[in-house]
Write a protein that holds these residues in place. Structure first.
Motif, mmCIF file in Angstrom:
data_model
loop_
_atom_site.group_PDB
_atom_site.id
_atom_site.type_symbol
_atom_site.label_atom_id
_atom_site.label_comp_id
_atom_site.label_asym_id
_atom_site.label_seq_id
_atom_site.Cartn_x
_atom_site.Cartn_y
_atom_site.Cartn_z
ATOM 1 N N ALA A 20 9.765 -31.948 19.278
ATOM 2 C CA ALA A 20 8.751 -32.058 19.516
ATOM 3 C C ALA A 20 7.781 -31.209 20.564
ATOM 4 C CB ALA A 20 7.989 -33.599 20.205
ATOM 5 N N PRO A 21 7.172 -30.091 19.734
ATOM 6 C CA PRO A 21 7.025 -29.335 20.509
ATOM 7 C C PRO A 21 5.292 -29.765 21.259
ATOM 8 C CG PRO A 21 5.901 -28.702 17.975
ATOM 9 C CD PRO A 21 6.961 -30.186 18.531
ATOM 10 N N ASP A 22 5.219 -28.616 22.879
ATOM 11 C CA ASP A 22 4.404 -29.210 23.444
ATOM 12 C C ASP A 22 3.123 -27.812 22.917
ATOM 13 O OD1 ASP A 22 2.427 -29.087 25.659
ATOM 14 O OD2 ASP A 22 3.470 -27.271 26.810
ATOM 15 N N LEU A 23 2.457 -28.629 22.363
ATOM 16 C CA LEU A 23 0.942 -27.561 20.896
ATOM 17 C C LEU A 23 -0.066 -27.252 22.322
ATOM 18 C CD1 LEU A 23 0.316 -30.268 18.197
ATOM 19 C CD2 LEU A 23 2.334 -27.792 18.525
ATOM 20 N N PHE A 24 -0.055 -27.903 23.531
ATOM 21 C CA PHE A 24 -1.304 -26.771 24.099
ATOM 22 C C PHE A 24 -0.282 -26.340 25.177
ATOM 23 C CE2 PHE A 24 -3.703 -31.519 24.337
ATOM 24 C CZ PHE A 24 -4.041 -30.920 23.048
ATOM 25 N N TRP A 25 0.278 -25.827 25.256
ATOM 26 C CA TRP A 25 1.149 -24.664 26.196
ATOM 27 C C TRP A 25 0.327 -23.906 26.807
ATOM 28 C CZ3 TRP A 25 2.661 -19.754 25.483
ATOM 29 C CH2 TRP A 25 2.823 -19.655 23.976
ATOM 30 N N ARG A 26 -0.575 -23.182 26.084
ATOM 31 C CA ARG A 26 -1.767 -21.546 26.178
ATOM 32 C C ARG A 26 -2.793 -22.614 26.399
ATOM 33 N NH1 ARG A 26 -0.686 -21.157 20.762
ATOM 34 N NH2 ARG A 26 0.547 -19.557 19.779
ATOM 35 N N LEU A 27 -2.794 -23.413 26.647
ATOM 36 C CA LEU A 27 -4.115 -24.149 27.874
ATOM 37 C C LEU A 27 -3.796 -25.440 28.932
ATOM 38 C CD1 LEU A 27 -5.672 -26.584 24.474
ATOM 39 C CD2 LEU A 27 -5.974 -24.301 25.418
ATOM 40 N N ARG A 28 -2.415 -25.975 28.992
ATOM 41 C CA ARG A 28 -2.286 -26.392 30.479
ATOM 42 C C ARG A 28 -0.857 -26.878 29.979
ATOM 43 N NH1 ARG A 28 -5.680 -31.067 32.487
ATOM 44 N NH2 ARG A 28 -6.839 -29.696 31.572
ATOM 45 N N THR B 48 9.010 -23.626 15.394
ATOM 46 C CA THR B 48 10.075 -25.093 15.105
ATOM 47 C C THR B 48 10.582 -25.500 14.027
ATOM 48 O OG1 THR B 48 8.366 -25.741 17.300
ATOM 49 C CG2 THR B 48 9.853 -27.299 16.492
ATOM 50 N N VAL B 49 10.159 -25.626 13.080
ATOM 51 C CA VAL B 49 10.803 -25.741 11.205
ATOM 52 C C VAL B 49 11.774 -25.263 11.655
ATOM 53 C CG1 VAL B 49 10.814 -26.321 9.470
ATOM 54 C CG2 VAL B 49 8.871 -27.930 10.812
ATOM 55 N N ALA B 50 11.407 -23.742 11.813
ATOM 56 C CA ALA B 50 12.529 -23.028 11.899
ATOM 57 C C ALA B 50 13.913 -23.208 12.559
ATOM 58 C CB ALA B 50 11.847 -21.390 12.332
ATOM 59 N N ASP C 200 14.216 -27.256 24.494
ATOM 60 C CA ASP C 200 15.022 -25.778 24.411
ATOM 61 C C ASP C 200 13.607 -24.673 24.539
ATOM 62 O OD1 ASP C 200 16.990 -27.071 23.238
ATOM 63 O OD2 ASP C 200 16.664 -26.991 20.947
ATOM 64 N N ARG C 201 13.923 -23.757 24.075
ATOM 65 C CA ARG C 201 12.560 -23.092 24.309
ATOM 66 C C ARG C 201 12.135 -22.107 23.084
ATOM 67 N NH1 ARG C 201 8.688 -23.315 28.106
ATOM 68 N NH2 ARG C 201 7.846 -21.021 29.097
ATOM 69 N N ILE C 202 11.253 -22.342 22.564
ATOM 70 C CA ILE C 202 10.899 -21.238 21.464
ATOM 71 C C ILE C 202 9.802 -19.776 21.592
ATOM 72 C CG2 ILE C 202 10.260 -21.065 19.027
ATOM 73 C CD1 ILE C 202 11.384 -24.254 18.464
#
Length: 234
Positions: A59-67, A101-103, A6-8
Motif C-alpha cells: 500500500a503506497p502512501d499516495l499523499f506523500w507530496r502533500l503530507r 509500486t507494481v514494478a 519499503d521505500r520507492i
C-alpha cells in the motif's frame, strides 16, 4: 504475518510503501490503493485480511507530496479535512506512483504468481486509470468517482476488471453508475457489481458514517471470488 515499510524512488523524491507478507512468506502480489483517509486503520485491516488469504500486499502512501504519512480521522470533521487535502492530489502522479509500486512488487522475491490491484474510493479511480497503462492479473475498483467520466478508457483495459458501486451513492449518482454499466456491456473482461441499497464507501468498516455491513460482506465475497478466479493465492 510480517509487515515492513519499503521505500520507492520516484522522479521527484521517494515514498513509503507498507508491505504485508503472508505467513507462507510468499504469494501473488496485490497493490492496495488507499482512499482519502490515507494508509490508516481501514487499509491496514483490508491488507491484513488479504495477507491472511495468502497475498503479498503493498500500500503506497499516495499523499506523500502533500503530507507524508497522512492518516485522516473517520469523523465528519476528519472527512472534510481529508476531502480538502485530496483536492490537491495529482491523479496522474498517483497513477505513476502505483505503476512504480507494481514494478516493485514484480521484482520482490516474495511475490509469486502475478500481480493485481485493489482500490477504494480515490484508490478505485487510481487503479482504474492504472489498468489503462499496465497489464495486471486482476483489477478491483470500489466506487471510484472518476470512473463514470472515464468510461471511454475502458477499451484500453484488457486485464480482468471488477467494478463495484453503491446504487444509492450520493457522490456517484445511479445514472452515472448506469453509464458505467452500459460501457461494460459486451466486454468479457469486465464484471459490474452494484449494491443497490448501499451508499459511498460502504465497505469502510472504520467509518460509522459510511459502513453498511451487509452490502459490504456481499461485495467482499464477490471481490474474493474474483481474486480466486484471476489471481489465486493458493
Amino acid at each position: 504475518m510480517q509487515t515492513r515499510t519499503d521505500r520507492i524512488a520516484a522522479h521527484d523524491g521517494s515514498f513509503d510503501v507498507r508491505v504485508w507478507l503472508p505467513d507462507s512468506g510468499s504469494g501473488p502480489g496485490l497493490l492496495l490503493v488507499q482512499e482519502i483517509y490515507g494508509v490508516g486503520p481501514y487499509i491496514e485491516k483490508v491488507a491484513t485480511d488479504l495477507a491472511a488469504r495468502g497475498y503479498v500486499v503493498a500500500a503506497p502512501d499516495l499523499f506523500w507530496r502533500l503530507r507524508p504519512g497522512y492518516v485522516g480521522e473517520h469523523t465528519p470533521e476528519g472527512t472534510q479535512a481529508a476531502i480538502e487535502l485530496a483536492q490537491g492530489f495529482d491523479l496522474a502522479q498517483g497513477v505513476a506512483d502505483c505503476a512504480l509500486t507494481v514494478a516493485h512488487l514484480s521484482t520482490m522475491p516474495e511475490v509469486r504468481g502475478g500481480v493485481g490491484a485493489l482500490g477504494f474510493c480515490l484508490g478505485g479511480s487510481v487503479d482504474y486509470m492504472l489498468a489503462t497503462q499496465v497489464e495486471l492479473a486482476a483489477v478491483l475498483s470500489f466506487y471510484g468517482s472518476a470512473v463514470p467520466d472515464a468510461t471511454g478508457l475502458m477499451e484500453r483495459i484488457s486485464s480482468p476488471l471488477l467494478l463495484v458501486f453503491g446504487g444509492s451513492d450520493p457522490y456517484i449518482p445511479r445514472e452515472r453508475v448506469a453509464a458505467v454499466e452500459k460501457a461494460a456491456e459486451g466486454r468479457p473482461n469486465v464484471v459490474m457489481h452494484v449494491e443497490e441499497e448501499a451508499g459511498h464507501a460502504f465497505h469502510n468498516s472504520e467509518s460509522p458514517m459510511f459502513h453498511q455491513p451487509e452490502p459490504a460482506a456481499r461485495a467482499w465475497e464477490v471481490a474474493i471470488a474474483f481474486l480466486d478466479e484471476h489471481l489465486p493465492a493458493r
